[in-house]
Design a protein around this motif. Structure first.
Motif, PDB file in Angstrom:
ATOM      1  N   SER A  37      52.271  25.185  41.133  1.00  0.00           N
ATOM      2  CA  SER A  37      52.041  25.858  39.852  1.00  0.00           C
ATOM      3  C   SER A  37      51.056  27.011  39.994  1.00  0.00           C
ATOM      4  CB  SER A  37      51.501  24.847  38.838  1.00  0.00           C
ATOM      5  OG  SER A  37      50.277  24.318  39.302  1.00  0.00           O
ATOM      6  N   ARG A  38      50.859  27.484  41.213  1.00  0.00           N
ATOM      7  CA  ARG A  38      49.881  28.549  41.475  1.00  0.00           C
ATOM      8  C   ARG A  38      50.589  29.865  41.781  1.00  0.00           C
ATOM      9  NH1 ARG A  38      45.748  28.737  46.509  1.00  0.00           N
ATOM     10  NH2 ARG A  38      47.712  29.128  47.527  1.00  0.00           N
ATOM     11  N   ALA A  39      50.061  30.942  41.195  1.00  0.00           N
ATOM     12  CA  ALA A  39      50.593  32.289  41.417  1.00  0.00           C
ATOM     13  C   ALA A  39      49.420  33.240  41.604  1.00  0.00           C
ATOM     14  CB  ALA A  39      51.436  32.733  40.222  1.00  0.00           C
ATOM     15  N   GLU A  40      49.716  34.399  42.161  1.00  0.00           N
ATOM     16  CA  GLU A  40      48.681  35.433  42.269  1.00  0.00           C
ATOM     17  C   GLU A  40      48.326  35.897  40.869  1.00  0.00           C
ATOM     18  OE1 GLU A  40      50.166  38.554  44.740  1.00  0.00           O
ATOM     19  OE2 GLU A  40      50.043  37.345  46.551  1.00  0.00           O
ATOM     20  N   LEU A  41      47.071  36.261  40.657  1.00  0.00           N
ATOM     21  CA  LEU A  41      46.612  36.800  39.385  1.00  0.00           C
ATOM     22  C   LEU A  41      46.386  38.288  39.570  1.00  0.00           C
ATOM     23  CD1 LEU A  41      45.555  36.503  36.473  1.00  0.00           C
ATOM     24  CD2 LEU A  41      43.311  36.001  37.453  1.00  0.00           C
ATOM     25  N   GLU A  42      47.059  39.077  38.759  1.00  0.00           N
ATOM     26  CA  GLU A  42      46.912  40.528  38.811  1.00  0.00           C
ATOM     27  C   GLU A  42      46.169  40.977  37.562  1.00  0.00           C
ATOM     28  OE1 GLU A  42      50.874  42.055  39.241  1.00  0.00           O
ATOM     29  OE2 GLU A  42      51.241  40.860  41.042  1.00  0.00           O
ATOM     30  N   MET A  43      45.098  41.747  37.759  1.00  0.00           N
ATOM     31  CA  MET A  43      44.288  42.213  36.635  1.00  0.00           C
ATOM     32  C   MET A  43      44.019  43.698  36.747  1.00  0.00           C
ATOM     33  SD  MET A  43      41.311  39.411  36.012  1.00  0.00           S
ATOM     34  CE  MET A  43      40.769  39.313  37.704  1.00  0.00           C
ATOM     35  N   ALA A  44      43.964  44.355  35.600  1.00  0.00           N
ATOM     36  CA  ALA A  44      43.544  45.759  35.562  1.00  0.00           C
ATOM     37  C   ALA A  44      42.051  45.800  35.884  1.00  0.00           C
ATOM     38  CB  ALA A  44      43.820  46.346  34.185  1.00  0.00           C
ATOM     39  N   ASN A  84      39.556  47.187  34.516  1.00  0.00           N
ATOM     40  CA  ASN A  84      38.581  47.093  33.435  1.00  0.00           C
ATOM     41  C   ASN A  84      38.391  45.672  32.900  1.00  0.00           C
ATOM     42  OD1 ASN A  84      41.150  47.100  32.245  1.00  0.00           O
ATOM     43  ND2 ASN A  84      40.395  48.049  30.374  1.00  0.00           N
ATOM     44  N   CYS A  85      39.072  44.676  33.448  1.00  0.00           N
ATOM     45  CA  CYS A  85      38.907  43.293  32.984  1.00  0.00           C
ATOM     46  C   CYS A  85      37.486  42.780  33.211  1.00  0.00           C
ATOM     47  CB  CYS A  85      39.903  42.370  33.674  1.00  0.00           C
ATOM     48  SG  CYS A  85      41.597  42.560  33.075  1.00  0.00           S
ATOM     49  N   THR A  86      36.843  43.274  34.236  1.00  0.00           N
ATOM     50  CA  THR A  86      35.489  42.789  34.520  1.00  0.00           C
ATOM     51  C   THR A  86      34.470  43.262  33.486  1.00  0.00           C
ATOM     52  OG1 THR A  86      35.076  44.603  36.056  1.00  0.00           O
ATOM     53  CG2 THR A  86      35.918  42.541  36.988  1.00  0.00           C
ATOM     54  N   THR A  87      34.810  44.276  32.693  1.00  0.00           N
ATOM     55  CA  THR A  87      33.898  44.678  31.613  1.00  0.00           C
ATOM     56  C   THR A  87      33.917  43.649  30.484  1.00  0.00           C
ATOM     57  OG1 THR A  87      35.548  46.050  30.501  1.00  0.00           O
ATOM     58  CG2 THR A  87      34.120  47.135  32.114  1.00  0.00           C
ATOM     59  N   LEU A  88      35.034  42.933  30.327  1.00  0.00           N
ATOM     60  CA  LEU A  88      35.121  41.884  29.316  1.00  0.00           C
ATOM     61  C   LEU A  88      34.342  40.644  29.737  1.00  0.00           C
ATOM     62  CD1 LEU A  88      38.911  42.114  28.447  1.00  0.00           C
ATOM     63  CD2 LEU A  88      37.004  43.012  27.131  1.00  0.00           C
ATOM     64  N   LEU A  89      34.463  40.288  30.993  1.00  0.00           N
ATOM     65  CA  LEU A  89      33.777  39.127  31.548  1.00  0.00           C
ATOM     66  C   LEU A  89      33.570  39.387  33.032  1.00  0.00           C
ATOM     67  CD1 LEU A  89      32.720  36.215  31.020  1.00  0.00           C
ATOM     68  CD2 LEU A  89      34.980  35.420  31.711  1.00  0.00           C
ATOM     69  N   PRO A  90      32.346  39.705  33.452  1.00  0.00           N
ATOM     70  CA  PRO A  90      32.090  40.049  34.851  1.00  0.00           C
ATOM     71  C   PRO A  90      32.569  39.008  35.866  1.00  0.00           C
ATOM     72  CG  PRO A  90      30.213  40.647  33.510  1.00  0.00           C
ATOM     73  CD  PRO A  90      31.150  39.885  32.619  1.00  0.00           C
ATOM     74  N   ARG A  91      32.564  37.732  35.493  1.00  0.00           N
ATOM     75  CA  ARG A  91      33.024  36.688  36.434  1.00  0.00           C
ATOM     76  C   ARG A  91      34.504  36.804  36.777  1.00  0.00           C
ATOM     77  NH1 ARG A  91      31.977  30.871  35.231  1.00  0.00           N
ATOM     78  NH2 ARG A  91      32.798  30.723  37.338  1.00  0.00           N
ATOM     79  N   LEU A  92      35.263  37.552  35.983  1.00  0.00           N
ATOM     80  CA  LEU A  92      36.692  37.698  36.265  1.00  0.00           C
ATOM     81  C   LEU A  92      36.943  38.397  37.595  1.00  0.00           C
ATOM     82  CD1 LEU A  92      38.228  38.549  32.783  1.00  0.00           C
ATOM     83  CD2 LEU A  92      38.419  36.410  34.065  1.00  0.00           C
ATOM     84  N   LYS A  93      35.948  39.119  38.125  1.00  0.00           N
ATOM     85  CA  LYS A  93      36.145  39.779  39.417  1.00  0.00           C
ATOM     86  C   LYS A  93      36.381  38.762  40.529  1.00  0.00           C
ATOM     87  CE  LYS A  93      31.283  40.162  40.527  1.00  0.00           C
ATOM     88  NZ  LYS A  93      30.121  40.989  40.413  1.00  0.00           N
TER      89      LYS A  93
END
Length: 132
Positions: free
Chosen positions: A65-72, A74-83
């Motif tokens: 049930s695991r897939a790669e996560l692709e993020m733009a 600017n996502c880290t501006t919403l929540l820095p831990r997302l990096k």
């Protein structure tokens, strides 16, 4: 007899678009079923009350049930831990987890009304994933 054969031939011609699908779309590329799946696996991540949004997508399946996560970016501006988030994991009860390279939970979302998912973890800031 000729009328029956003509009727069968006409019905067959009318069914061709349904059998073979639309070979070309308006963009000049071949239409394919995964386009719908790609659309459904792309989400807008928002923090209520904020003006910033970013795009996240469930990428290539890696197994289970695991897939790669692709993020733009600017996502880290919403929540820095997302990096640190690398994987999109789906739970048996419909929840979605963003996990880091070691499998630790960075953010956890559950299916919600009005948006696709709302965050459970972290508790603050609350986040929402809306299908694009």
């Amino acid at each position: 007899m000729k009328l029956a054969v003509s009727g069968v031939a006409a019905a067959g011609l009318l069914a061709l678009p349904f059998v073979f699908g639309d070979a070309e779309s308006g963009s000049g590329r071949v239409s394919k079923t995964p386009d719908r799946q790609e659309t459904l696996s792309s989400y807008r991540l928002t923090v209520p009350g904020g003006d910033d949004t970013c795009t996240v997508a469930k990428g290539e399946m890696l197994g289970g049930s695991r897939a790669e996560l692709e993020m733009a970016g600017n996502c880290t501006t919403l929540l820095p831990r997302l990096k640190e988030a690398r994987y999109w994991k789906e739970g048996a009860n419909g929840d979605v987890i963003f996990a880091d390279a070691d499998g630790r939970v960075i953010a956890e979302f559950y299916a919600a009304d009005g948006v696709a998912y709302e965050s459970v973890k972290p508790a603050a800031p609350p986040m929402a994933l809306t299908a694009q």
